[in-house]
Design a protein around this motif. Sequence first.
Motif, PDB file in Angstrom:
ATOM      1  N   VAL A 149      49.673 -36.439 -34.830  1.00 26.41           N
ATOM      2  CA  VAL A 149      48.836 -35.259 -34.643  1.00 26.41           C
ATOM      3  C   VAL A 149      48.407 -35.223 -33.191  1.00 26.41           C
ATOM      4  O   VAL A 149      48.111 -36.265 -32.590  1.00 26.41           O
ATOM      5  N   GLU A 150      48.401 -34.026 -32.625  1.00 26.54           N
ATOM      6  CA  GLU A 150      48.054 -33.862 -31.217  1.00 26.54           C
ATOM      7  C   GLU A 150      46.739 -34.576 -30.888  1.00 26.54           C
ATOM      8  O   GLU A 150      45.726 -34.398 -31.554  1.00 26.54           O
ATOM      9  N   GLY A 151      46.797 -35.427 -29.860  1.00 24.68           N
ATOM     10  CA  GLY A 151      45.637 -36.200 -29.447  1.00 24.68           C
ATOM     11  C   GLY A 151      45.481 -37.519 -30.162  1.00 24.68           C
ATOM     12  O   GLY A 151      44.582 -38.287 -29.825  1.00 24.68           O
ATOM     13  N   GLY A 152      46.352 -37.814 -31.132  1.00 24.50           N
ATOM     14  CA  GLY A 152      46.269 -39.073 -31.880  1.00 24.50           C
ATOM     15  C   GLY A 152      47.422 -40.006 -31.548  1.00 24.50           C
ATOM     16  O   GLY A 152      47.972 -39.979 -30.431  1.00 24.50           O
ATOM     17  N   GLU A 153      47.782 -40.851 -32.503  1.00 22.13           N
ATOM     18  CA  GLU A 153      48.861 -41.824 -32.335  1.00 22.13           C
ATOM     19  C   GLU A 153      49.884 -41.660 -33.455  1.00 22.13           C
ATOM     20  O   GLU A 153      49.529 -41.305 -34.587  1.00 22.13           O
ATOM     21  N   TYR A 233      52.266 -32.657 -34.858  1.00 16.51           N
ATOM     22  CA  TYR A 233      51.595 -31.515 -35.465  1.00 16.51           C
ATOM     23  C   TYR A 233      50.458 -31.044 -34.561  1.00 16.51           C
ATOM     24  O   TYR A 233      49.697 -31.860 -34.014  1.00 16.51           O
ATOM     25  N   PHE A 234      50.312 -29.702 -34.411  1.00 14.88           N
ATOM     26  CA  PHE A 234      49.247 -29.166 -33.567  1.00 14.88           C
ATOM     27  C   PHE A 234      48.896 -27.760 -34.032  1.00 14.88           C
ATOM     28  O   PHE A 234      49.670 -27.091 -34.740  1.00 14.88           O
ATOM     29  N   GLY A 261      53.257 -23.261 -32.931  1.00  9.44           N
ATOM     30  CA  GLY A 261      52.452 -24.187 -33.724  1.00  9.44           C
ATOM     31  C   GLY A 261      53.357 -25.068 -34.561  1.00  9.44           C
ATOM     32  O   GLY A 261      54.522 -24.742 -34.800  1.00  9.44           O
ATOM     33  N   ASN A 262      52.840 -26.202 -34.984  1.00  6.67           N
ATOM     34  CA  ASN A 262      53.603 -27.103 -35.846  1.00  6.67           C
ATOM     35  C   ASN A 262      52.665 -27.649 -36.934  1.00  6.67           C
ATOM     36  O   ASN A 262      51.738 -28.401 -36.632  1.00  6.67           O
ATOM     37  N   PRO A 263      52.892 -27.228 -38.176  1.00  4.12           N
ATOM     38  CA  PRO A 263      53.953 -26.318 -38.619  1.00  4.12           C
ATOM     39  C   PRO A 263      53.666 -24.885 -38.189  1.00  4.12           C
ATOM     40  O   PRO A 263      52.521 -24.509 -37.945  1.00  4.12           O
ATOM     41  N   LEU A 264      54.738 -24.075 -38.098  1.00  2.43           N
ATOM     42  CA  LEU A 264      54.587 -22.688 -37.682  1.00  2.43           C
ATOM     43  C   LEU A 264      53.875 -21.902 -38.778  1.00  2.43           C
ATOM     44  O   LEU A 264      54.275 -21.948 -39.945  1.00  2.43           O
ATOM     45  N   PRO A 265      52.809 -21.168 -38.432  1.00  7.20           N
ATOM     46  CA  PRO A 265      52.090 -20.399 -39.452  1.00  7.20           C
ATOM     47  C   PRO A 265      53.009 -19.376 -40.114  1.00  7.20           C
ATOM     48  O   PRO A 265      53.796 -18.703 -39.448  1.00  7.20           O
ATOM     49  N   CYS A 303      45.265 -10.039 -33.637  1.00  6.58           N
ATOM     50  CA  CYS A 303      46.301 -10.794 -34.352  1.00  6.58           C
ATOM     51  C   CYS A 303      45.794 -12.220 -34.549  1.00  6.58           C
ATOM     52  O   CYS A 303      45.396 -12.877 -33.579  1.00  6.58           O
ATOM     53  N   GLN A 304      45.811 -12.706 -35.809  1.00  6.25           N
ATOM     54  CA  GLN A 304      45.309 -14.038 -36.132  1.00  6.25           C
ATOM     55  C   GLN A 304      46.366 -14.827 -36.901  1.00  6.25           C
ATOM     56  O   GLN A 304      47.149 -14.266 -37.662  1.00  6.25           O
ATOM     57  N   ALA A 305      46.363 -16.156 -36.678  1.00  4.93           N
ATOM     58  CA  ALA A 305      47.276 -17.060 -37.393  1.00  4.93           C
ATOM     59  C   ALA A 305      46.604 -18.419 -37.510  1.00  4.93           C
ATOM     60  O   ALA A 305      45.793 -18.808 -36.657  1.00  4.93           O
ATOM     61  N   GLN A 306      46.969 -19.168 -38.564  1.00  5.90           N
ATOM     62  CA  GLN A 306      46.402 -20.495 -38.748  1.00  5.90           C
ATOM     63  C   GLN A 306      47.372 -21.382 -39.535  1.00  5.90           C
ATOM     64  O   GLN A 306      48.228 -20.898 -40.263  1.00  5.90           O
ATOM     65  N   ASN A 307      47.224 -22.705 -39.318  1.00 11.34           N
ATOM     66  CA  ASN A 307      47.926 -23.701 -40.128  1.00 11.34           C
ATOM     67  C   ASN A 307      46.919 -24.779 -40.512  1.00 11.34           C
ATOM     68  O   ASN A 307      45.710 -24.590 -40.372  1.00 11.34           O
ATOM     69  N   ASN A 308      47.422 -25.911 -40.994  1.00 14.01           N
ATOM     70  CA  ASN A 308      46.518 -26.965 -41.466  1.00 14.01           C
ATOM     71  C   ASN A 308      45.754 -27.656 -40.344  1.00 14.01           C
ATOM     72  O   ASN A 308      44.857 -28.461 -40.614  1.00 14.01           O
TER      73      ASN A 308
END
Length: 442
Positions: A149-153, A233-234, A261-265, A303-308
Amino acid sequence: MRPVRSSGLCCLLPGSFSLTVHSLVLLLLLLFIAPRCQAVQAENVTVLEGGTAQISCRLQNYDGSIVVIQNPRRQTLFFNGTRALKDDRFQMVLFTQRLVRITLTNVSVSDEGGYFCQLYTDATHHQVATLSVSVPPETPTVEVKQEAVEGGEAELTCVSPRSKPATTLRWMRNSREIPGVVSQQDNGKTFSVSSTIRIPVERKDNGAALNCEAIHPALSGQKRVRHYRLDVYFAPTVRIVSPTGILREGDSLSLTCSITGNPLPRDILWSKINDTLPERAEISGPTLQISRLSQSHNGTYLCQAQNNYGRAADHYTLLVYENVSVTTMAPTTPPTQPTTTKPTTTPPTTSLLEPESRLLDPEDPGAVVETHSAVPYAVIGGVLALLVFTVICVLIVTIWCSVRQKGSYLTHEASGLDEHGEVQEAFLNGNDASQGKKEYLL
C-alpha cells in the motif's frame, strides 16, 4: 565417475623374511608360478532425478566365478547376469570378463545409496558403487505476505520447495541484489528454501519488475527465474478533460473524467453543484455529454471516484455565452414582375453624410445587408474639433489684447501726474513761469 580402489591381494605371502637371495627366489616363484588373484572395482555415479544411471563393476583376472550385484537394501538384483529382482527399471546391458554393467532408469532419490559388486572366489570380494541423485529446483514461486500500500512496506517471499542439495535463492531489482532473510528446511533427502524481503513502496513503484533467481549446481550454470510485477495499491486521482474555446448557445459539451488508481475505480459519479444534471445530459462511462447548450446549463460540474484506499474529485465550471447573429434584409419582389425575369440590382451610392448605407451580399445578390458607415461621423467630429479650437484661440487673443491696453493707460496717467507736480513746484518757488510753461509745452 571416479574409480574406487580394488580389493587387495587374495593370496598371502609367507611371513616376514630377510632380504636374502633365498627370499628373492621365493618371491619370484610366487609371482610366476602361483595363480593370479581375482579382484573387482566399482565406480561412483551421480545422476539427475528422473535420469538414467549406469552402474559398472570392473573385473580383474576373472575366471568365471560368480558375480552378484545388490541394491542398497542388500537385495540381489542380478546373479551372474540373471535377473533376481523383479524391477524392470534395472537392465543388464553388459557382462564380459572385464566389465559388468547395469542401468537404472527413472532414478529417484529413494534409489540413492551403495550398490554392491560381489565376486565369489575362494574368498569373497566386493566393492560398493555409490549412487547419488541430484534434484534441480523448479522455477521458484513468489508469495505475497503483506500487500503493498502506498506509503507502507511490501513483504514478499520466494520459495523453492524441493531441491538437492539446497538451492540458493537471490532477489534482484534493476540488476541489483536485494538482501533477504533465508530459511532452509530438511525434508529427508531434499530441502526446501525460502527468501523473504521487505521493501518500502510508493505509487511510482507500481508495476516495478522484481526477479527471484534459483541457483543450483545441477543446472550447469543456468538459473531458474521467477519474474514478479510489484502491485502497489493507492487512492485514485481524478482530472476532467474539457474542450477549449468559448461555448455558445446551441453548442455541444463533452467532458471526460480521466481517473488513475489501484485498483481502478469502477463507478464514476457525475453531478452538478447545488443543482441537478440537465435533462439533456448523457453519461457514458467516464464521459458526460450535453447537447444544445443554453445559459441555463451554466454552473459547476463535479466528477467523483473512489476505491478501497480513498476518493478523489475534480470540477469544471461551464459558462455559455449568448449567440451573436447578423441581421439581413431580403428584397421584396414586385408582384407584377415576371418570374422568368432576373431582377437587376443597382449598387446604392454612399453619401458622406449618410449614417447608414446598404450593400449587396456577395453570396446572395438578392439580399441587402445593412452596414454602418464610419465616414460621416469622422467628418462631423473633425469639424467640431476645428470650431472648438478656433473659439479657444479667439478667447486667448481677446484676453491678451485687453490686458495690454489696460497697462498702457495706467502708464500714461502716471506720466501726466509727474509733469503737473513739476509745474506746481516751479510756481511756488517763483521761477520763470513762462520758461517752465514753454518747456512743459514742449
